[in-house]
Write a protein that holds these residues in place. Sequence first.
Motif, PDB file in Angstrom:
ATOM      1  N   CYS A   1       2.977  -5.332   0.359  1.00 23.52           N
ATOM      2  CA  CYS A   1       4.404  -5.230   0.866  1.00 23.52           C
ATOM      3  C   CYS A   1       4.346  -4.559   2.040  1.00 23.52           C
ATOM      4  O   CYS A   1       5.193  -4.849   2.918  1.00 23.52           O
ATOM      5  CB  CYS A   1       4.994  -4.318  -0.265  1.00 23.52           C
TER       6      CYS A   1
ATOM      7  N   CYS B   1       6.308  -5.900   5.165  1.00 20.89           N
ATOM      8  CA  CYS B   1       7.792  -5.361   5.611  1.00 20.89           C
ATOM      9  C   CYS B   1       7.266  -4.201   6.829  1.00 20.89           C
ATOM     10  O   CYS B   1       8.396  -3.503   7.171  1.00 20.89           O
ATOM     11  CB  CYS B   1       8.022  -4.419   4.270  1.00 20.89           C
TER      12      CYS B   1
ATOM     13  N   LYS C   1      12.600   4.067  -2.312  1.00 20.70           N
ATOM     14  CA  LYS C   1      12.605   2.895  -1.837  1.00 20.70           C
ATOM     15  C   LYS C   1      13.825   2.403  -0.781  1.00 20.70           C
ATOM     16  O   LYS C   1      13.537   1.597   0.022  1.00 20.70           O
ATOM     17  CB  LYS C   1      12.524   1.770  -2.784  1.00 20.70           C
ATOM     18  N   ASP C   2      14.862   3.194  -0.864  1.00 24.27           N
ATOM     19  CA  ASP C   2      15.988   3.048   0.114  1.00 24.27           C
ATOM     20  C   ASP C   2      15.280   3.322   1.477  1.00 24.27           C
ATOM     21  O   ASP C   2      16.196   2.859   2.675  1.00 24.27           O
ATOM     22  CB  ASP C   2      17.094   3.911  -0.193  1.00 24.27           C
TER      23      ASP C   2
ATOM     24  N   PRO D   1      14.256  -0.838   2.829  1.00 26.49           N
ATOM     25  CA  PRO D   1      14.956  -2.151   2.071  1.00 26.49           C
ATOM     26  C   PRO D   1      14.004  -3.347   1.883  1.00 26.49           C
ATOM     27  O   PRO D   1      14.045  -3.903   0.670  1.00 26.49           O
ATOM     28  CB  PRO D   1      16.134  -2.536   3.026  1.00 26.49           C
ATOM     29  N   CYS D   2      13.362  -3.653   2.741  1.00 24.73           N
ATOM     30  CA  CYS D   2      12.406  -4.861   2.628  1.00 24.73           C
ATOM     31  C   CYS D   2      11.573  -4.764   1.489  1.00 24.73           C
ATOM     32  O   CYS D   2      11.280  -5.661   0.455  1.00 24.73           O
ATOM     33  CB  CYS D   2      11.689  -5.111   3.997  1.00 24.73           C
TER      34      CYS D   2
ATOM     35  N   ARG E   1      11.766  -2.362  -0.822  1.00 28.30           N
ATOM     36  CA  ARG E   1      12.809  -2.320  -1.914  1.00 28.30           C
ATOM     37  C   ARG E   1      12.907  -3.556  -2.784  1.00 28.30           C
ATOM     38  O   ARG E   1      13.073  -4.028  -3.776  1.00 28.30           O
ATOM     39  CB  ARG E   1      13.829  -1.549  -1.694  1.00 28.30           C
ATOM     40  N   ASP E   2      13.232  -4.613  -1.759  1.00 21.34           N
ATOM     41  CA  ASP E   2      13.898  -5.855  -2.429  1.00 21.34           C
ATOM     42  C   ASP E   2      12.850  -6.800  -2.749  1.00 21.34           C
ATOM     43  O   ASP E   2      13.264  -7.994  -3.455  1.00 21.34           O
ATOM     44  CB  ASP E   2      14.786  -6.468  -1.389  1.00 21.34           C
ATOM     45  N   LYS E   3      11.579  -6.640  -2.592  1.00 21.08           N
ATOM     46  CA  LYS E   3      10.649  -7.735  -2.685  1.00 21.08           C
ATOM     47  C   LYS E   3      10.509  -7.782  -4.581  1.00 21.08           C
ATOM     48  O   LYS E   3      10.442  -6.761  -4.924  1.00 21.08           O
ATOM     49  CB  LYS E   3       9.346  -7.282  -2.324  1.00 21.08           C
ATOM     50  N   LYS E   4      10.585  -8.996  -5.028  1.00 23.43           N
ATOM     51  CA  LYS E   4      10.492  -9.365  -6.218  1.00 23.43           C
ATOM     52  C   LYS E   4       9.271 -10.359  -6.491  1.00 23.43           C
ATOM     53  O   LYS E   4       8.981 -10.960  -5.837  1.00 23.43           O
ATOM     54  CB  LYS E   4      11.932 -10.219  -6.811  1.00 23.43           C
TER      55      LYS E   4
ATOM     56  N   PRO F   1      10.764  -5.637  -9.509  1.00 28.11           N
ATOM     57  CA  PRO F   1      10.332  -5.175  -8.362  1.00 28.11           C
ATOM     58  C   PRO F   1       8.742  -5.596  -8.057  1.00 28.11           C
ATOM     59  O   PRO F   1       7.904  -5.284  -8.888  1.00 28.11           O
ATOM     60  CB  PRO F   1      10.445  -3.893  -8.572  1.00 28.11           C
TER      61      PRO F   1
END
Length: 89
Positions: free
Chosen positions: A55, A59, A70-71, A74-75, A77-80, A86
């Motif tokens: 990650c 990111c 994680k805020d 954002p990159c 935080r948003d990886k799934k 998450p």
Amino acid sequence: MMKLSFATLLLVTLVLTSFFIPAIIAGSDFCDSNCKIRCSKTGRQDRCLKYCGICCEECHCVPSGTYGNKDECPCYRDKKNSKGEPKCP
């Protein structure tokens, strides 16, 4: 003749990629040091370090602390993962 040139091309490709793979696996000092902090309190440190490193490389950031925050990234935080959960620790 065709088999020989294909075999030569394959061999050259394997040799060249072997030079680049260790650099990718090694990661960066930034990611390594920040992921060590991020994963310092987890029970599955090897898995945490692996995914944190992936990650971070994508990111270019790691949230502060060992959990949450994680805020800040954002990159990250948003990886799934493939299950929609998450990806990044």
